[in-house]
Design a protein around this motif. Structure first.
Motif, PDB file in Angstrom:
ATOM      1  N   CYS A   4       0.833  -1.204   0.000  1.00 39.87           N
ATOM      2  CA  CYS A   4       0.000   0.000   0.000  1.00 39.87           C
ATOM      3  C   CYS A   4       0.869   1.256   0.000  1.00 39.87           C
ATOM      4  O   CYS A   4       1.828   1.341   0.755  1.00 39.87           O
ATOM      5  CB  CYS A   4      -0.896  -0.009   1.237  1.00 39.87           C
ATOM      6  SG  CYS A   4      -1.814   1.521   1.491  1.00 39.87           S
ATOM      7  N   SER A   6       0.087   4.124   1.122  1.00 42.83           N
ATOM      8  CA  SER A   6      -0.054   4.922   2.334  1.00 42.83           C
ATOM      9  C   SER A   6       0.588   4.291   3.561  1.00 42.83           C
ATOM     10  O   SER A   6       1.124   4.990   4.400  1.00 42.83           O
ATOM     11  CB  SER A   6      -1.538   5.179   2.633  1.00 42.83           C
ATOM     12  OG  SER A   6      -2.159   5.725   1.509  1.00 42.83           O
ATOM     13  N   CYS A   7       0.498   2.951   3.712  1.00 41.85           N
ATOM     14  CA  CYS A   7       0.939   2.356   4.980  1.00 41.85           C
ATOM     15  C   CYS A   7       1.925   1.205   4.825  1.00 41.85           C
ATOM     16  O   CYS A   7       2.443   0.703   5.816  1.00 41.85           O
ATOM     17  CB  CYS A   7      -0.275   1.882   5.785  1.00 41.85           C
ATOM     18  SG  CYS A   7      -1.090   0.446   5.038  1.00 41.85           S
ATOM     19  N   CYS A  23      -4.026  -0.798   0.290  1.00 38.76           N
ATOM     20  CA  CYS A  23      -4.624  -1.826   1.153  1.00 38.76           C
ATOM     21  C   CYS A  23      -6.122  -1.528   1.230  1.00 38.76           C
ATOM     22  O   CYS A  23      -6.574  -0.473   0.773  1.00 38.76           O
ATOM     23  CB  CYS A  23      -3.992  -1.797   2.551  1.00 38.76           C
ATOM     24  SG  CYS A  23      -4.470  -0.349   3.514  1.00 38.76           S
ATOM     25  N   HIS A  26      -6.984   1.875   3.066  1.00 35.34           N
ATOM     26  CA  HIS A  26      -6.674   3.111   2.346  1.00 35.34           C
ATOM     27  C   HIS A  26      -7.388   3.220   1.002  1.00 35.34           C
ATOM     28  O   HIS A  26      -7.599   4.327   0.500  1.00 35.34           O
ATOM     29  CB  HIS A  26      -5.157   3.298   2.240  1.00 35.34           C
ATOM     30  CG  HIS A  26      -4.560   3.619   3.582  1.00 35.34           C
ATOM     31  ND1 HIS A  26      -3.793   2.732   4.299  1.00 35.34           N
ATOM     32  CD2 HIS A  26      -4.733   4.711   4.381  1.00 35.34           C
ATOM     33  CE1 HIS A  26      -3.482   3.276   5.465  1.00 35.34           C
ATOM     34  NE2 HIS A  26      -4.046   4.472   5.550  1.00 35.34           N
TER      35      HIS A  26
HETATM   36 ZN   LIG Z   1      -2.742   1.135   3.602  1.00 38.22          ZN
END
Ligand SMILES: [Zn+2]
Ligand code: SF4
Ligand SMILES: [Zn+2]
Lengths: 329, 64
Positions: A4, A6-7, A23, A26
């Motif tokens: 992902c 973002s994370c 993910c 997100h």
């Molecule tokens: Zn994520």
């Protein structure tokens, strides 16, 4: 396994137009942001609005209903039984289950019970294409029910792919009047209620993914009447362009909203329509019934025509592969 | 390996141990028009699919 953006957790989807993977958490966040942006950019909904969502049992309308409820809107569903054989039976059952599981209010209209015909029969009797008879009937019934039940806004599940395909068709024909009318919001006026399309910034693939991630069961099999239609050909063409240059489809449509719509809005407006002498809905001329009333007039009470009978040869072959030819429906 | 397709619902045999994207392209499907569901969960199209994964390549395009 891809991660992902973002994370860094394992991704569930790749979105080439954002050049990133996400993910589930997100991805959901990204969809919500796109929904909110569409709603606020075009003043679609006020927090206190009573919203009627037109639901078909397909991924877009169920995802839209789910998203609006999640965002805290007061949103009820409207399902129209179109009488399109097993496809209608299945989509009705799925829609009812969706509403019951979440304790949402679902209004159901059966077009045969209320108006005395179904879509295959209307198409067979009038010689209109099934989708044109269907689109015209749905628009009429949406308006009628929203007005009768006192809703402020009608929301439909048209997504970015739908709007891009319509735009592509309108552009290929340089149909300026249709281009002018192609907007994510139609404000109330001359007999019509307000209509909004909150999913215009989200693609069809994103909406299918939303349903899978959120555990929403939807009708995956296509309406038999859509098999091989032009709308699908436009979508294929746009997706082929997107495969070589990701984001082309989105920028074609979103660029139209940003840069072409303001130009079109400045040009002359369309005449306000008169109203239908039979039902009071907007009509092209005052001395003639609206297109829906004329459809009812010719198709109502006619002996039902099975779905298979109104398909062309190619669509009939696809229909048989999908639903089987034995029951003749 | 066997993958499930839809519209209409059917199963086809394809060579596994490859990214979902390669299988989509081999079948003549635009990746933008499909999602990939592997063992009941959504996965990105660069996921390597292999026996005994249960795989569905689901079209997302509708014509209404
Ligand atoms: Zn994520
Ligand atoms: S594909 Fe055509 S006939 Fe089927 S539901 Fe959509 S508009 Fe109606
Ligand atoms: Zn009328």
């Amino acid at each position: 396994m891809s991660k992902c953006r973002s994370c860094g957790e394992p991704a569930v989807i790749d979105l080439p137009r954002h050049n990133a993977n996400f993910c589930s958490e997100h991805f959901i966040q990204l969809c919500r942001r796109q929904l909110s942006k569409a709603i606020s950019d075009f003043d679609m909904l006020k927090p206190e609005d009573r919203v009627l969502v037109a639901v078909s049992g397909g991924k877009d309308s169920l995802a839209l209903w789910d998203m609006l409820v999640e965002e805290g809107y007061q949103a009820d569903g409207l399902y129209i039984g179109l009488g399109i054989g097993e496809y209608s039976d299945e989509s009705g059952a799925i829609t009812r289950k969706f509403a019951a599981d979440r304790q949402l209010k679902l209004i159901e209209i059966d077009i045969r019970d209320e108006h005395g015909f179904d879509i295959p029969t209307a198409a067979g009797v009038t010689g209109r294409s099934p989708c044109s008879a269907c689109g015209l009937s749905k628009r009429h019934i949406f308006d009628e029910v929203a007005k009768r039940e006192g809703y402020d806004v009608l929301a439909t599940g048209h997504n970015l792919d739908d709007e891009a395909a319509v735009l592509f068709g309108n552009t290929l024909r340089w149909d300026v009047e249709y281009l002018r009318r192609q907007a994510p919001v139609l404000s109330a006026g001359s007999g019509f209620g307000k209509k909004v399309k909150p999913l215009v910034r989200l693609t069809e693939r994103e909406m299918a993914a939303w349903c899978v991630v959120r555990g929403i069961d939807y009708v995956v099999e296509e309406c038999p009447m859509a098999l091989g239609n032009k709308h699908l050909a436009y979508k294929d063409a746009l997706n082929a362009l997107d495969a070589t240059s990701p984001g082309t489809k989105a920028s074609f449509y979103l660029g139209f909203l940003d840069r072409m719509r303001p130009v079109l809005e400045q040009s002359a407006a369309i005449d306000a329509p008169s109203s239908c002498p039979t039902c009071g809905a907007p009509a092209a001329t005052a001395d003639q019934a609206c297109a829906f009333c004329r459809l009812v007039d010719s198709a109502s009470g006619h002996e039902p025509i099975p779905v298979r009978m109104v398909l062309n040869k190619k669509a009939r072959k696809m229909f048989d592969a999908q639903w089987g030819s034995q029951d003749g429906n | 390996m066997i993958v499930r397709l839809r519209q209409p619902s059917r199963e086809v045999e394809v060579r596994g141990d490859r990214p979902a994207r390669a299988i989509l392209l081999e079948l003549g499907f635009a990746p933008e028009a499909y999602i990939v569901i592997c063992n009941g969960t959504l996965v990105p199209s660069d996921t390597i699919l292999r026996e005994p994964d249960s795989v569905e390549l689901r079209p997302v395009i509708s014509g209404g």
